[in-house]
Motif scaffolding. Structure first.
Motif, PDB file in Angstrom:
ATOM      1  N   VAL B 431       0.074  -2.408  -5.310  1.00 57.76           N
ATOM      2  CA  VAL B 431       0.402  -2.634  -4.070  1.00 57.76           C
ATOM      3  C   VAL B 431       1.930  -3.332  -4.068  1.00 57.76           C
ATOM      4  O   VAL B 431       2.382  -2.971  -2.844  1.00 57.76           O
ATOM      5  N   ALA B 432       2.439  -3.994  -4.904  1.00 59.64           N
ATOM      6  CA  ALA B 432       3.529  -4.447  -4.978  1.00 59.64           C
ATOM      7  C   ALA B 432       4.750  -3.348  -4.683  1.00 59.64           C
ATOM      8  O   ALA B 432       5.905  -3.645  -4.378  1.00 59.64           O
ATOM      9  N   LEU B 433       4.317  -2.047  -4.793  1.00 59.15           N
ATOM     10  CA  LEU B 433       5.189  -1.016  -4.691  1.00 59.15           C
ATOM     11  C   LEU B 433       5.674  -0.597  -3.435  1.00 59.15           C
ATOM     12  O   LEU B 433       6.558  -0.167  -2.967  1.00 59.15           O
ATOM     13  N   LEU B 434       4.686  -0.921  -2.565  1.00 61.87           N
ATOM     14  CA  LEU B 434       4.458  -0.504  -0.898  1.00 61.87           C
ATOM     15  C   LEU B 434       5.693  -0.798  -0.113  1.00 61.87           C
ATOM     16  O   LEU B 434       6.658  -0.039   0.350  1.00 61.87           O
ATOM     17  N   ASP B 465      -3.596   4.996   0.846  1.00 60.94           N
ATOM     18  CA  ASP B 465      -4.860   5.603   0.796  1.00 60.94           C
ATOM     19  C   ASP B 465      -5.670   5.278  -0.488  1.00 60.94           C
ATOM     20  O   ASP B 465      -6.871   5.057  -0.618  1.00 60.94           O
ATOM     21  N   ALA B 466      -4.665   5.347  -1.668  1.00 63.74           N
ATOM     22  CA  ALA B 466      -5.652   5.104  -2.974  1.00 63.74           C
ATOM     23  C   ALA B 466      -6.201   3.900  -3.141  1.00 63.74           C
ATOM     24  O   ALA B 466      -7.337   3.643  -3.839  1.00 63.74           O
ATOM     25  N   LEU B 467      -5.592   2.747  -2.676  1.00 65.23           N
ATOM     26  CA  LEU B 467      -5.790   1.276  -2.858  1.00 65.23           C
ATOM     27  C   LEU B 467      -6.558   0.930  -1.491  1.00 65.23           C
ATOM     28  O   LEU B 467      -7.170  -0.195  -1.494  1.00 65.23           O
ATOM     29  N   LYS B 468      -6.860   1.829  -0.655  1.00 66.50           N
ATOM     30  CA  LYS B 468      -7.666   1.463   0.452  1.00 66.50           C
ATOM     31  C   LYS B 468      -7.041   0.233   1.192  1.00 66.50           C
ATOM     32  O   LYS B 468      -7.636  -1.003   1.446  1.00 66.50           O
ATOM     33  N   LEU B 469      -5.666   0.174   1.497  1.00 65.52           N
ATOM     34  CA  LEU B 469      -5.057  -1.266   2.060  1.00 65.52           C
ATOM     35  C   LEU B 469      -5.557  -1.205   3.597  1.00 65.52           C
ATOM     36  O   LEU B 469      -5.869  -0.042   4.093  1.00 65.52           O
ATOM     37  N   GLY B 470      -5.135  -2.128   4.187  1.00 68.34           N
ATOM     38  CA  GLY B 470      -5.676  -2.834   5.471  1.00 68.34           C
ATOM     39  C   GLY B 470      -4.680  -1.963   6.654  1.00 68.34           C
ATOM     40  O   GLY B 470      -3.628  -1.516   6.454  1.00 68.34           O
ATOM     41  N   VAL B 477       3.603   1.834   7.295  1.00 68.27           N
ATOM     42  CA  VAL B 477       3.579   3.345   6.727  1.00 68.27           C
ATOM     43  C   VAL B 477       3.936   4.492   8.011  1.00 68.27           C
ATOM     44  O   VAL B 477       5.141   5.043   8.154  1.00 68.27           O
ATOM     45  N   HIS B 478       3.046   4.088   8.960  1.00 68.52           N
ATOM     46  CA  HIS B 478       3.262   4.832  10.381  1.00 68.52           C
ATOM     47  C   HIS B 478       4.665   4.597  11.028  1.00 68.52           C
ATOM     48  O   HIS B 478       5.291   5.602  11.289  1.00 68.52           O
ATOM     49  N   ALA B 504      -2.528   0.461  15.010  1.00 64.98           N
ATOM     50  CA  ALA B 504      -3.026  -0.095  13.867  1.00 64.98           C
ATOM     51  C   ALA B 504      -2.548  -1.659  14.139  1.00 64.98           C
ATOM     52  O   ALA B 504      -3.241  -2.716  13.762  1.00 64.98           O
ATOM     53  N   TYR B 505      -1.486  -2.148  14.441  1.00 69.33           N
ATOM     54  CA  TYR B 505      -0.974  -3.429  14.764  1.00 69.33           C
ATOM     55  C   TYR B 505      -2.022  -4.082  15.823  1.00 69.33           C
ATOM     56  O   TYR B 505      -2.276  -5.122  15.655  1.00 69.33           O
ATOM     57  N   GLU B 506      -2.287  -3.313  16.637  1.00 68.53           N
ATOM     58  CA  GLU B 506      -3.288  -3.906  17.930  1.00 68.53           C
ATOM     59  C   GLU B 506      -4.660  -4.367  17.064  1.00 68.53           C
ATOM     60  O   GLU B 506      -5.538  -5.145  17.702  1.00 68.53           O
ATOM     61  N   ASP B 507      -5.106  -3.486  16.248  1.00 68.49           N
ATOM     62  CA  ASP B 507      -6.380  -3.689  15.634  1.00 68.49           C
ATOM     63  C   ASP B 507      -6.446  -4.979  14.788  1.00 68.49           C
ATOM     64  O   ASP B 507      -7.571  -5.333  14.275  1.00 68.49           O
ATOM     65  N   LEU B 508      -5.254  -5.531  14.612  1.00 68.52           N
ATOM     66  CA  LEU B 508      -5.190  -6.763  13.618  1.00 68.52           C
ATOM     67  C   LEU B 508      -5.462  -7.938  14.138  1.00 68.52           C
ATOM     68  O   LEU B 508      -5.472  -8.095  15.444  1.00 68.52           O
TER      69      LEU B 508
END
Lengths: 241, 533
Positions: B431-434, B465-470, B477-478, B504-508
């Protein structure tokens, strides 16, 4: 005051006209010097302040021990030789008598304590020491001397011979020096009281480290005062027997 | 010693044992107290009998005086009863009244006791030494001696008590013992609610005395200090979760709620009351210092490091709520403390430096921020190695600063270095690479290398996707996709990505959304500056 000074002068003459005072001072200075060389200086490098701390540590022990032979003769010798009756009949109050004898013993102790000044002075040659630290240490030693001399005066006042006076004073002093050990095994509130009474652990350690605490000054002076008060009251009450 | 005086002393001893040593063991305490009272009574009766039996006027006077002194000692016991909790509760005094009452009684009873007991012992000694006839003058004189001795002691006890409470200390040593600095004084002055420092140490401990001297200059309305023996205060120790001596507990707030909870409930009474207690709970921090002097010295050094950590965390907390000035001050304090305690090359010194840089970057002070990050990078490279992951994070921070400065080329170089080091240390799917990947994509986009930018964004999405991040990571990314797609001419795709990011931001949750307010603002700015197709 004049009567007290008269007694003090007579007692001082008695110390230094006999071998006793000189022998005690010489033996204690010898022990102090040996300990300074072997223990405080040692063969390991250490801070000058640590050397001074170590010096005051064993000087405390030497001062406490020295006060016993110096004070044991104050009244007990008078009783042994039968001269106490002269003092009882002299136109002196008990306070003058006790004060004069105490003062003479304290002056001998002061001479003894100040004779060790050359040892911290040696540390100046190769190290850095605060003058304040040395002053605090010597003030502590003088306060300890004033308290133990007071206790010795009491021990001598209540005893009929010098050996008993020595033993009584030694037991009392031992109690005050080791009361921190008793405090460790006692429960409160006795623990607090015993801890406060401790000569070294609670009160002298600060002086040894170059710190002056008013509570310790008050404490040592209080011990001396109570010891002298009890001595004078005991001697006054004794006149009726 | 006469049997009357012996009985009196034994009674006093029994009362002392009952009140002070058997406190908390109700049955034994009552038994010792009753025994003490009976022995006192027996002492008085025995003295009265001696008085009745004496024929010599001097002896009669002596016994009368002794009886009076014995009763004075008994009065002291009555005064002592006035200081007990049970008696105090029956008086129903307010706090101030209670304090005055206790102050008076606690000073009075020992004085009265000494004035009764010491002369009693002296008069008793006089009577014993002249059992048949005694001059009245001698009785008066022994009484006077006893009273003088007692008054001397009465003077000494309060004097020592006051001097121990109001102790003044002069440190004349070459190496002085540390005292609270101006920052500590300011910290105490700034407290909104007072704190109590409770030092749990045996009274004979040298550490307790050192701590007492340290805290003495700080004492006042904002900070109070108590030295307590854990064994003598089990309820308080339990309430503050202090298991043994050698601990310092610093508490802010009223501890009565904790004390109530610590007192064992009578059988049949559950602890529901404590659970439903809605009084505010105090905050306590405990420090294990150790009662042994040498061990305490080592423990206190660790506390310095812990304070540094707390200051850093305080800075992060201020940052999270937008108080950047306070955060900056906390980070600077943490940095100064850590540098002093741990040395300038310790890796923990780098953390507050990096945090200071984050605030400066947010303020747009990019050169200053870069300077701090460069310092942190140098420390981490020395401590962990040139290619360490710790150093890589600093490269990434520098890359981000350069990117925001509008210098994509140096940013690209720093970010590439960071990504390679992180891949090497943590693997290609961490995740540190993101963050570095998205920043690198932006650098490439600004440099016009859209294929490279696309591949970095794709890789970032694969990671999410792979790490199923929030949602927060998805939104980032979007958002980056939107910018890259727009530059590639895919305006519809770009707007779709921007809307997905917005969603996605609004869902936070609110708190997390606040933390991303800068990114959300940038997204809105992008949407306004790029017309919807």
């Amino acid at each position: 005051m004049r009567g007290m000074m008269l007694v003090a002068r007579r007692e001082l003459a008695a110390y230094f006209n006999s071998y006793w005072g000189w022998v005690v001072i010489a033996v204690i200075l010898l022990i102090d010097g040996l300990l300074f060389n072997a223990w405080a200086m040692g063969d390991q490098p250490k801070y000058s302040s640590k050397v001074i701390e170590d010096f005051f540590f064993f000087s405390f022990g030497c001062t406490v021990i020295a006060s016993l032979p110096i004070t044991m003769r104050l009244f007990a010798e008078e009783k042994q030789t039968g001269t106490m009756v002269l003092l009882d009949s002299a136109p002196l109050s008990r306070w003058q008598l006790v004060g004069g004898k105490y003062l003479s013993a304290l002056l001998v102790m002061a001479l003894l304590v100040l004779s060790t000044l050359y040892m911290p002075a040696l540390v100046f040659i190769n190290g850095k020491v605060s003058y304040g630290h040395i002053f605090a240490g010597y003030l502590g030693l003088m306060l300890v001397a004033s308290a133990t001399t007071g206790i010795g005066t009491l021990g001598s006042a209540v005893s009929r011979n010098q050996i008993v006076a020595f033993i009584i004073s030694a037991l009392l002093v031992l109690f005050f020096v080791l009361s921190w050990l008793l405090a460790k095994v006692a429960d409160p509130p006795l623990k607090d009281i015993l801890s406060y009474l401790s000569f070294f652990d609670r009160h002298f350690r600060g002086f040894m480290e170059g710190k002056i605490n008013t509570e310790s000054v008050v404490y040592f002076l209080s011990v001396a005062f109570v010891a002298l008060l009890c001595s004078s009251r005991y001697l006054a009450a004794r006149r009726w027997r | 010693m006469s049997s009357s005086t012996l009985s009196y002393l034994a009674g006093m001893l029994a009362l002392f044992v009952g009140q002070r040593i058997l406190d908390g063991i109700d049955e034994w305490q009552t038994a010792a107290t009753v025994l003490g009272a009976l022995l006192l009574l027996a002492g008085a009766v025995l003295r009265f009998r001696s008085l009745r039996g004496a024929e010599d006027p001097g002896l009669r006077l002596g016994h009368r005086v002794a009886l009076l002194l014995l009763l004075t000692g008994a009065v002291a016991v009555v005064l002592y009863v006035g200081t007990t909790e049970r008696f105090m509760s029956s008086l129903s005094l307010d706090d101030q009244g209670e304090e005055r009452w206790l102050g008076s009684m606690r000073s009075l009873w020992p004085v009265v006791w000494l004035l009764g007991t010491i002369p009693l012992l002296v008069v008793d000694y006089g009577l014993r030494s002249s059992p048949v006839v005694i001059p009245k003058a001698r009785v008066r004189e022994t009484l006077a001696h006893g009273l003088v001795a007692a008054m001397g002691l009465c003077l000494v006890f309060p004097l020592n008590y006051v001097s121990s409470k109001r102790n003044e200390r002069w440190d004349l040593a070459y190496f002085k013992t540390p005292v609270p600095g101006t920052a500590t004084h300011a910290l105490v002055e700034a407290l909104e609610e007072p704190v109590t420092v409770r030092i749990f140490m045996p009274p004979s401990s040298e550490v307790a005395q050192e701590l007492r001297h340290y805290f003495a200059p700080l004492e006042g309305p904002k900070l109070s200090v108590e030295i307590l023996d854990q064994a003598a205060n089990p309820t308080l120790a339990k309430a503050l979760a202090v298991r043994d001596n050698g601990t310092v507990a610093i508490t802010q707030g009223d501890i009565s709620v904790l004390l109530d909870a610590a007192v064992p409930k009578p059988e049949g009474e559950g602890d529901g009351a404590a659970e439903s207690d809605d009084r505010p709970k105090p905050v306590t921090r405990r420090y294990r210092v150790n009662a042994d002097f040498e061990k305490a010295k080592r423990s206190l050094k660790k506390i310095d490091a812990e304070v540094g950590k707390m200051l850093n965390n305080q800075g992060l907390a201020y940052r999270a709520i937008g108080r950047d000035d306070d955060a900056l001050e906390s980070f600077e304090q943490a940095h100064a403390l850590r540098r002093r305690v741990l040395g300038p090359d310790h890796p923990d010194v780098a953390k507050p430096l990096a945090n200071i840089a984050t605030i400066l970057r947010a303020r747009g002070e990019y050169e200053d921020a870069a300077e701090y990050v460069a310092k942190a990078l140098a420390i981490r490279q020395r401590a962990h190695g040139e290619d360490s992951v710790e150093a890589a994070f600093m490269h990434a921070s520098l890359g981000l600063i350069r990117l925001e400065q509008g210098r994509p080329e140096p940013a690209r170089q720093r970010l590439t270095t960071a990504i390679l080091a992180i891949e090497q240390a943590l693997g290609a799917e961490d995740v540190a690479l993101l963050g570095p990947l998205l920043s690198l994509a932006e650098s490439e986009r600004q440099l016009g290398r859209l294929d490279d930018a696309t591949s970095h964004v794709e890789r970032a999405w694969a990671l999410v996707d792979a790490l199923k991040l929030g949602k927060a990571e998805q939104a980032q990314v979007h958002q980056r996709w939107a910018a890259v797609r727009w530059d590639r001419g895919d305006t519809v795709g770009a707007w779709t990505e921007a809307e997905l990011a917005q969603q996605a931001y609004e869902d936070l949750p609110d708190l997390e959304r606040d933390a991303h307010s800068d990114a959300i603002a940038r997204l809105h700015a992008w949407q306004q500056s790029h017309p919807e197709p």
